[in-house]
Every structure is written in structure tokens, then in C-alpha cells.
Design a protein around this motif. Structure first.
Motif, PDB file in Angstrom:
ATOM      1  N   CYS A  37      25.486 -44.829  33.298  1.00  0.00           N
ATOM      2  CA  CYS A  37      25.211 -46.227  33.626  1.00  0.00           C
ATOM      3  C   CYS A  37      26.285 -47.125  33.034  1.00  0.00           C
ATOM      4  N   ARG A  38      26.489 -48.252  33.702  1.00  0.00           N
ATOM      5  CA  ARG A  38      27.488 -49.229  33.268  1.00  0.00           C
ATOM      6  C   ARG A  38      26.934 -50.624  33.543  1.00  0.00           C
ATOM      7  N   PHE A  39      27.332 -51.569  32.692  1.00  0.00           N
ATOM      8  CA  PHE A  39      26.938 -52.960  32.876  1.00  0.00           C
ATOM      9  C   PHE A  39      28.185 -53.780  33.171  1.00  0.00           C
ATOM     10  N   ASP A  40      28.191 -54.418  34.345  1.00  0.00           N
ATOM     11  CA  ASP A  40      29.324 -55.223  34.784  1.00  0.00           C
ATOM     12  C   ASP A  40      28.889 -56.667  34.992  1.00  0.00           C
ATOM     13  N   ALA A  41      29.875 -57.534  35.097  1.00  0.00           N
ATOM     14  CA  ALA A  41      29.628 -58.926  35.481  1.00  0.00           C
ATOM     15  C   ALA A  41      30.651 -59.316  36.527  1.00  0.00           C
ATOM     16  N   LEU A  42      30.202 -60.077  37.500  1.00  0.00           N
ATOM     17  CA  LEU A  42      31.099 -60.676  38.477  1.00  0.00           C
ATOM     18  C   LEU A  42      31.039 -62.176  38.255  1.00  0.00           C
ATOM     19  N   LEU A  43      32.183 -62.745  37.944  1.00  0.00           N
ATOM     20  CA  LEU A  43      32.266 -64.173  37.647  1.00  0.00           C
ATOM     21  C   LEU A  43      32.923 -64.862  38.824  1.00  0.00           C
ATOM     22  N   LEU A  44      32.222 -65.792  39.421  1.00  0.00           N
ATOM     23  CA  LEU A  44      32.708 -66.479  40.609  1.00  0.00           C
ATOM     24  C   LEU A  44      32.926 -67.951  40.302  1.00  0.00           C
ATOM     25  N   LYS A  45      34.058 -68.428  40.771  1.00  0.00           N
ATOM     26  CA  LYS A  45      34.363 -69.854  40.656  1.00  0.00           C
ATOM     27  C   LYS A  45      34.085 -70.500  42.001  1.00  0.00           C
ATOM     28  N   ASN A  46      34.042 -71.800  42.020  1.00  0.00           N
ATOM     29  CA  ASN A  46      33.780 -72.532  43.255  1.00  0.00           C
ATOM     30  C   ASN A  46      34.749 -72.070  44.336  1.00  0.00           C
ATOM     31  N   SER A  47      34.213 -71.746  45.515  1.00  0.00           N
ATOM     32  CA  SER A  47      35.052 -71.149  46.558  1.00  0.00           C
ATOM     33  C   SER A  47      35.502 -72.167  47.586  1.00  0.00           C
ATOM     34  N   PRO A  48      36.706 -71.979  48.086  1.00  0.00           N
ATOM     35  CA  PRO A  48      37.127 -72.790  49.229  1.00  0.00           C
ATOM     36  C   PRO A  48      36.361 -72.322  50.461  1.00  0.00           C
ATOM     37  N   THR A  49      36.300 -73.133  51.455  1.00  0.00           N
ATOM     38  CA  THR A  49      35.566 -72.752  52.664  1.00  0.00           C
ATOM     39  C   THR A  49      36.428 -71.962  53.635  1.00  0.00           C
ATOM     40  N   HIS A  50      37.675 -71.713  53.281  1.00  0.00           N
ATOM     41  CA  HIS A  50      38.540 -70.968  54.192  1.00  0.00           C
ATOM     42  C   HIS A  50      38.961 -69.641  53.591  1.00  0.00           C
ATOM     43  N   HIS A  51      39.596 -68.863  54.298  1.00  0.00           N
ATOM     44  CA  HIS A  51      39.918 -67.440  54.224  1.00  0.00           C
ATOM     45  C   HIS A  51      39.516 -66.675  52.979  1.00  0.00           C
ATOM     46  N   ASP A  52      39.144 -65.386  53.253  1.00  0.00           N
ATOM     47  CA  ASP A  52      38.680 -64.466  52.225  1.00  0.00           C
ATOM     48  C   ASP A  52      39.739 -64.192  51.170  1.00  0.00           C
ATOM     49  N   ALA A  53      41.007 -64.202  51.523  1.00  0.00           N
ATOM     50  CA  ALA A  53      42.072 -63.931  50.555  1.00  0.00           C
ATOM     51  C   ALA A  53      42.034 -64.949  49.428  1.00  0.00           C
ATOM     52  N   SER A  54      41.772 -66.198  49.752  1.00  0.00           N
ATOM     53  CA  SER A  54      41.676 -67.238  48.733  1.00  0.00           C
ATOM     54  C   SER A  54      40.469 -67.012  47.841  1.00  0.00           C
ATOM     55  N   GLN A  55      39.369 -66.572  48.438  1.00  0.00           N
ATOM     56  CA  GLN A  55      38.146 -66.372  47.675  1.00  0.00           C
ATOM     57  C   GLN A  55      38.289 -65.240  46.668  1.00  0.00           C
ATOM     58  N   GLU A  56      39.025 -64.184  47.009  1.00  0.00           N
ATOM     59  CA  GLU A  56      39.188 -63.071  46.077  1.00  0.00           C
ATOM     60  C   GLU A  56      39.826 -63.508  44.770  1.00  0.00           C
ATOM     61  N   LYS A  57      40.707 -64.492  44.813  1.00  0.00           N
ATOM     62  CA  LYS A  57      41.347 -64.991  43.601  1.00  0.00           C
ATOM     63  C   LYS A  57      40.349 -65.719  42.704  1.00  0.00           C
ATOM     64  N   LEU A  58      39.210 -66.081  43.255  1.00  0.00           N
ATOM     65  CA  LEU A  58      38.199 -66.820  42.516  1.00  0.00           C
ATOM     66  C   LEU A  58      37.084 -65.915  41.994  1.00  0.00           C
ATOM     67  N   ILE A  59      37.297 -64.605  42.043  1.00  0.00           N
ATOM     68  CA  ILE A  59      36.321 -63.635  41.560  1.00  0.00           C
ATOM     69  C   ILE A  59      36.954 -62.808  40.450  1.00  0.00           C
ATOM     70  N   GLU A  60      36.243 -62.727  39.339  1.00  0.00           N
ATOM     71  CA  GLU A  60      36.696 -61.885  38.221  1.00  0.00           C
ATOM     72  C   GLU A  60      35.624 -60.823  38.000  1.00  0.00           C
ATOM     73  N   TRP A  61      36.040 -59.546  38.028  1.00  0.00           N
ATOM     74  CA  TRP A  61      35.128 -58.419  37.866  1.00  0.00           C
ATOM     75  C   TRP A  61      35.348 -57.822  36.486  1.00  0.00           C
ATOM     76  N   LEU A  62      34.357 -57.960  35.631  1.00  0.00           N
ATOM     77  CA  LEU A  62      34.399 -57.401  34.289  1.00  0.00           C
ATOM     78  C   LEU A  62      33.546 -56.136  34.261  1.00  0.00           C
ATOM     79  N   GLN A  63      34.207 -55.000  34.059  1.00  0.00           N
ATOM     80  CA  GLN A  63      33.504 -53.720  34.077  1.00  0.00           C
ATOM     81  C   GLN A  63      33.194 -53.261  32.660  1.00  0.00           C
ATOM     82  N   GLY A  64      31.980 -52.747  32.484  1.00  0.00           N
ATOM     83  CA  GLY A  64      31.565 -52.217  31.177  1.00  0.00           C
ATOM     84  C   GLY A  64      31.581 -53.277  30.088  1.00  0.00           C
TER      85      GLY A  64
END
Length: 128
Positions: free
Chosen positions: A99-126
Motif C-alpha cells: 500500500c502507498r499513500f499519495d496526494a494530488l495537488l491541483l491548482k486553479n485550472s484554465p478552461t482550455h487545453h489539457d496540456a496547460s492543466q497538467e502543469k497545474l497538477i503535482e503528484w506526491l507519491q508515498g
């Protein structure tokens, strides 16, 4: 006894949807969403290959009250651990997994393209 979690927060639901899309694109498989019991709630329970991952999704539009990561206090971590124990007790088919405990941290997203949104997501594993 299982608890029914009712989500009334549209921003929270939207953030979880973004997180789920992001993680699925990286090969993870959803096992359960919004697992809740008396101890607490876990936003996403997913499989990363053979590892069972309990994921806390945090969304922040502003950082004046601290970052999304800062909001995962030791008290919140304890609630997530207890809820994960409850999940494993009632889902015996996953008890053999690491088992592992992760967090996904999301910042306010633009309403356009997915590529921009990925920059606003931080995935902290374990994270704990």
C-alpha cells in the motif's frame, strides 16, 4: 457499516475528476471513489500495477491560507490511515497488496487545453 458520502462541492468534484483523468492516463486503475467510514474518507483508491494506492486530492484556488500540501495535516493523515485500514478489512481481496499513500495537488485550472492543466497538477507519491 458503510457510510454514504454526499459531495455537494462542485469544485471538489471537478478536482477529483481532473485527478482521476490524470492518474488513469498514467496507467492507474480505479478501485473505489470517495470511500468513507466512521474514521474518515479517502478520495480515490487505485491500483498502480500491483500496489494499492490511497489518494488524497487537494484543490486550492489561492495559497494565502497555505498550500494544498500544507492542508494534509498529521490529523488528516491519521484519518486516512484508519480509513485505509477499514477499507482493507472489508476488501480482503486487496489485503495482500503493498500500500502507498499519495496526494494530488491541483491548482486553479484554465478552461482550455489539457496540456496547460497538467502543469497545474503535482503528484506526491508515498507522502506518509
Amino acid at each position: 457499516m458503510f457510510w454514504q458520502l454526499k459531495l455537494h462541492n462542485n469544485k471538489g468534484i471537478s478536482a477529483e475528476n481532473r485527478a482521476l483523468k490524470y492518474l488513469r492516463a498514467r496507467g492507474m486503475k480505479l478501485i473505489h471513489r470517495n470511500y468513507a467510514c466512521k474514521a474518515g474518507e479517502i478520495d480515490l483508491v487505485m491500483l498502480d500495477k500491483e500496489t494499492l494506492v490511497f489518494i488524497e486530492v487537494r484543490f486550492r484556488t489561492q495559497s494565502q491560507y497555505g498550500s494544498a500540501a500544507d492542508s494534509i495535516t498529521s490529523s488528516k493523515q491519521n484519518k486516512i490511515r484508519k480509513t485505509a485500514d477499514h477499507f482493507l478489512a472489508y476488501h480482503r481481496n486487496h489485503q495482500h497488496r503493498l500500500c502507498r499513500f499519495d496526494a494530488l495537488l491541483l491548482k486553479n485550472s484554465p478552461t482550455h487545453h489539457d496540456a496547460s492543466q497538467e502543469k497545474l497538477i503535482e503528484w506526491l507519491q508515498g507522502i506518509f
